[in-house]
Write a protein that holds these residues in place. Structure first.
Motif, PDB file in Angstrom:
ATOM      1  N   PRO A  64       0.782  -1.167  -0.143  1.00 54.22           N
ATOM      2  CA  PRO A  64      -0.347   0.070   0.242  1.00 54.22           C
ATOM      3  C   PRO A  64       0.687   1.158   0.125  1.00 54.22           C
ATOM      4  O   PRO A  64       1.676   1.144   0.351  1.00 54.22           O
ATOM      5  CB  PRO A  64      -0.319  -0.323   1.622  1.00 54.22           C
ATOM      6  CG  PRO A  64      -0.689  -1.646   1.602  1.00 54.22           C
ATOM      7  CD  PRO A  64       0.883  -2.046   0.701  1.00 54.22           C
ATOM      8  N   GLU A  65       0.445   2.139  -0.742  1.00 54.75           N
ATOM      9  CA  GLU A  65       1.129   3.076  -0.534  1.00 54.75           C
ATOM     10  C   GLU A  65       1.375   4.228   0.366  1.00 54.75           C
ATOM     11  O   GLU A  65       2.269   4.904   0.450  1.00 54.75           O
ATOM     12  CB  GLU A  65       1.002   4.304  -2.072  1.00 54.75           C
ATOM     13  CG  GLU A  65       0.801   3.404  -3.160  1.00 54.75           C
ATOM     14  CD  GLU A  65       1.064   4.904  -4.909  1.00 54.75           C
ATOM     15  OE1 GLU A  65       1.290   4.778  -5.990  1.00 54.75           O
ATOM     16  OE2 GLU A  65      -0.274   5.343  -4.504  1.00 54.75           O
ATOM     17  N   TYR A  66       0.402   4.090   1.428  1.00 51.82           N
ATOM     18  CA  TYR A  66       0.309   5.089   2.228  1.00 51.82           C
ATOM     19  C   TYR A  66       1.414   4.407   4.060  1.00 51.82           C
ATOM     20  O   TYR A  66       2.131   5.506   4.378  1.00 51.82           O
ATOM     21  CB  TYR A  66      -0.372   5.346   3.326  1.00 51.82           C
ATOM     22  CG  TYR A  66      -1.260   3.373   4.499  1.00 51.82           C
ATOM     23  CD1 TYR A  66      -0.820   3.187   5.279  1.00 51.82           C
ATOM     24  CD2 TYR A  66      -1.597   2.992   3.322  1.00 51.82           C
ATOM     25  CE1 TYR A  66      -0.823   2.660   5.860  1.00 51.82           C
ATOM     26  CE2 TYR A  66      -2.023   1.811   4.489  1.00 51.82           C
ATOM     27  CZ  TYR A  66      -1.763   1.283   5.044  1.00 51.82           C
ATOM     28  OH  TYR A  66      -1.947   0.636   5.854  1.00 51.82           O
TER      29      TYR A  66
ATOM     30  N   THR B  79       5.182   6.420   1.305  1.00 51.54           N
ATOM     31  CA  THR B  79       5.200   7.332   1.286  1.00 51.54           C
ATOM     32  C   THR B  79       5.904   8.557   2.446  1.00 51.54           C
ATOM     33  O   THR B  79       6.301   8.686   3.414  1.00 51.54           O
ATOM     34  CB  THR B  79       3.809   8.486   1.682  1.00 51.54           C
ATOM     35  OG1 THR B  79       2.725   7.706   0.827  1.00 51.54           O
ATOM     36  CG2 THR B  79       3.869   9.921   1.489  1.00 51.54           C
TER      37      THR B  79
ATOM     38  N   ASP C 202      -9.440   1.316  -0.850  1.00 53.17           N
ATOM     39  CA  ASP C 202      -7.825   2.174   0.409  1.00 53.17           C
ATOM     40  C   ASP C 202      -6.989   1.044   0.921  1.00 53.17           C
ATOM     41  O   ASP C 202      -5.909   1.720   1.995  1.00 53.17           O
ATOM     42  CB  ASP C 202      -9.475   2.314   1.701  1.00 53.17           C
ATOM     43  CG  ASP C 202      -9.813   1.317   1.964  1.00 53.17           C
ATOM     44  OD1 ASP C 202      -9.947  -0.088   1.684  1.00 53.17           O
ATOM     45  OD2 ASP C 202      -9.999   1.116   3.148  1.00 53.17           O
ATOM     46  N   ASN C 203      -7.045   0.302   0.249  1.00 50.40           N
ATOM     47  CA  ASN C 203      -5.984  -0.684   1.071  1.00 50.40           C
ATOM     48  C   ASN C 203      -5.810  -1.225   2.608  1.00 50.40           C
ATOM     49  O   ASN C 203      -4.589  -0.974   3.259  1.00 50.40           O
ATOM     50  CB  ASN C 203      -4.188  -0.425   0.225  1.00 50.40           C
ATOM     51  CG  ASN C 203      -4.168  -1.358  -0.888  1.00 50.40           C
ATOM     52  OD1 ASN C 203      -4.172  -2.668  -0.713  1.00 50.40           O
ATOM     53  ND2 ASN C 203      -3.663  -0.965  -1.431  1.00 50.40           N
TER      54      ASN C 203
ATOM     55  N   ALA D  32      -6.988   1.480   4.224  1.00 49.60           N
ATOM     56  CA  ALA D  32      -6.128   2.693   4.727  1.00 49.60           C
ATOM     57  C   ALA D  32      -7.118   3.718   5.939  1.00 49.60           C
ATOM     58  O   ALA D  32      -6.520   4.792   6.398  1.00 49.60           O
ATOM     59  CB  ALA D  32      -4.952   3.865   3.958  1.00 49.60           C
TER      60      ALA D  32
ATOM     61  N   ASN E 299      -6.284   5.183  -1.267  1.00 46.87           N
ATOM     62  CA  ASN E 299      -5.072   4.208  -1.378  1.00 46.87           C
ATOM     63  C   ASN E 299      -4.530   3.269  -2.199  1.00 46.87           C
ATOM     64  O   ASN E 299      -5.144   2.209  -2.449  1.00 46.87           O
ATOM     65  CB  ASN E 299      -4.638   3.968  -0.157  1.00 46.87           C
ATOM     66  CG  ASN E 299      -3.246   4.263  -0.190  1.00 46.87           C
ATOM     67  OD1 ASN E 299      -2.263   2.318   0.255  1.00 46.87           O
ATOM     68  ND2 ASN E 299      -2.601   5.139   0.294  1.00 46.87           N
TER      69      ASN E 299
ATOM     70  N   SER F  47      -3.352   7.556  -7.410  1.00 43.41           N
ATOM     71  CA  SER F  47      -1.668   6.604  -6.544  1.00 43.41           C
ATOM     72  C   SER F  47      -1.293   8.394  -5.534  1.00 43.41           C
ATOM     73  O   SER F  47      -1.456   9.261  -6.012  1.00 43.41           O
ATOM     74  CB  SER F  47      -0.689   6.959  -7.654  1.00 43.41           C
ATOM     75  OG  SER F  47       0.659   6.355  -7.130  1.00 43.41           O
ATOM     76  N   LEU F  48      -0.736   8.096  -4.708  1.00 45.30           N
ATOM     77  CA  LEU F  48      -0.366   8.848  -3.829  1.00 45.30           C
ATOM     78  C   LEU F  48       1.265   9.391  -4.487  1.00 45.30           C
ATOM     79  O   LEU F  48       2.567  10.238  -3.905  1.00 45.30           O
ATOM     80  CB  LEU F  48       0.097   8.441  -2.209  1.00 45.30           C
ATOM     81  CG  LEU F  48      -0.839   8.239  -2.460  1.00 45.30           C
ATOM     82  CD1 LEU F  48      -0.755   7.426  -0.499  1.00 45.30           C
ATOM     83  CD2 LEU F  48      -2.349   9.177  -1.901  1.00 45.30           C
TER      84      LEU F  48
END
Length: 426
Positions: free
Chosen positions: A206-208, A211, A244-245, A247, A251, A307-308
């Protein structure tokens, strides 16, 4: 990493295994901390296994529905080829002949060769040409924790790449562990050594979780730059925890979000069943719209969100991923009482199959095609089946995203009509 096991009743006890990512411990000396990739193979033991009372394999999803009381519309190599118009042979030889499919996984499986041979024999496929490569050394198998999930993933990836491109060589490149650096190194080895025309990555994070800690992202992106330079087509799974994965806010997953990687979202494949009723596929999102009786409840949902890290807005394409319409896969390392054929799902099933069908396309047209995302806009509605029903909402993020006409975040521009793609590129 956390490891989740749930139990289901289906002829015999059935285990669902999902593996999620957590951040790695910070590296000493203030350097960029390493994070770990995760896989989410979802495996439910089928009644078509020793010890379950039924041994004859089904001819397709309709047979599965009958055998499971309407709950599982499982897929076989023949049913997948029919649904996505995948040729079994090209120019008189098995589809994929002359091509090499690169599959990157961590840890590997102790029975990968035997299981692939069993799968091939069961479904009448030619025996596979499989190479197993360990750039960082051979991992020690203990069969516990995340290793079990990666072994399931390895079996799923290899067997279903072979099902879609039975004539292709498979180069299975195994990272010594699931750390980002280790997997990036395995990918770099495959690219630097020009192992194949396509590469599948059925893992993500997960991108969070990354980051502000993107040194490994830069490392991975450079691999994809190098792959693009040699026109290698690269695929990754969109994820199995919805928009949201877990999150709680939108996400996406990396490396699916990399702009040089084709992100494969997930669907429920209803084609060939009484469930179709004019809709061949819906978004795999069990919390919004379950495909069958779904008696065991919601299991997952395709990723797909802005995407973040990049400008990507979600999935690029899609493929069957629901566990309730899952693919039959042989797992021979589960112990004497549990080994056998499993229903398997997740977007991790779509990435190796998109890589394999692209190998078929390359064989048919006689040249590499590179990054598939460069074609998706022109293929929309013609070479790709549009998915317009369903959403990837989750209990932790009810917002989610719904399918729409044309591109959408959960399923991109849709699922493939392989014969039509071949005609378009010739």
């Amino acid at each position: 990493m956390k490891h989740k096991t749930m139990m289901f009743a289906l002829a015999a006890a059935a285990a669902l295994v999902a593996v999620s990512a957590v951040p790695a411990t910070a590296a000493p000396g203030g350097t960029t901390a390493q994070w770990n990739y995760a896989v989410h193979p979802i495996a439910i033991r089928s009644p078509f296994s020793p010890g379950t009372g039924t041994h004859a394999l089904p001819s397709g999803p309709a047979d599965c529905l009958t055998a499971t009381g309407g709950e599982f519309a499982c897929q076989t190599p023949d049913s997948i080829r029919a649904a996505y118009d995948i040729p079994a042979t090209i120019n008189g030889v098995p589809a994929g002949t002359g091509q090499t499919i690169v599959i990157v996984d961590a840890f590997g499986s102790p029975t990968v060769r035997q299981d692939l041979a069993t799968f091939s024999q069961a479904f009448g496929l030619p025996q596979a040409d499989l190479n197993v490569i360990y750039p960082g050394g051979t991992p020690t198998w203990n069969g516990k924790g995340t290793q079990l999930g990666w072994a399931q993933e390895t079996s799923l990836d290899v067997q279903w790449a072979h099902a879609v491109a039975p004539g292709a060589t498979i180069d299975l490149v195994i990272a010594a562990n699931d750390g980002g650096n280790s997997i990036n190194t395995a990918e770099q080895y495959a690219v630097d050594n020009h192992l194949g025309t396509v590469m599948s990555m059925s893992f993500g994070i997960p991108e969070y979780l990354i980051t502000g800690n993107n040194g490994q992202v830069a490392q991975a992106h450079q691999v994809y730059v190098d792959a693009a330079a040699q026109k290698m087509s690269v695929f990754a799974s969109s994820g199995d925890d919805g928009s949201d994965n877990t999150a709680g806010t939108a996400n996406f997953s990396y490396p699916a979000s990399d702009e040089l990687v084709t992100s494969v979202g997930g669907t429920n494949l209803l084609y060939g069943t009484h469930l179709q009723k004019g809709v061949r596929e819906t978004v795999w999102g069990d919390f919004a719209l379950c495909a069958t009786t779904c008696a065991d409840g919601p299991i997952g949902a395709t990723g797909g969100a802005p995407s973040l890290l990049t400008a990507k807005g979600g999935s690029d394409v899609a493929y069957n991923a629901s566990v309730y319409t899952g693919v039959l896969t042989y797992l021979g390392f589960m112990g004497a009482d549990a080994s056998g054929f499993y229903f398997m799902g997740g977007t991790s099933a779509g990435s190796p199959q998109w890589a394999a069908l692209t190998a078929d396309v390359v064989q048919a047209v006689g040249h590499r095609i590179g990054d598939v995302t460069q074609y998706t806009t022109s293929w929309a509605g013609k070479q790709l089946y549009d998915v317009t029903v369903g959403a990837n909402t989750t209990p932790t993020f009810a917002g989610g995203y719904a399918a729409t006409k044309g591109w959408d975040r959960p399923t991109g521009y849709g699922t493939p009509d392989v014969a039509a793609i071949i005609r378009a590129l010739r």
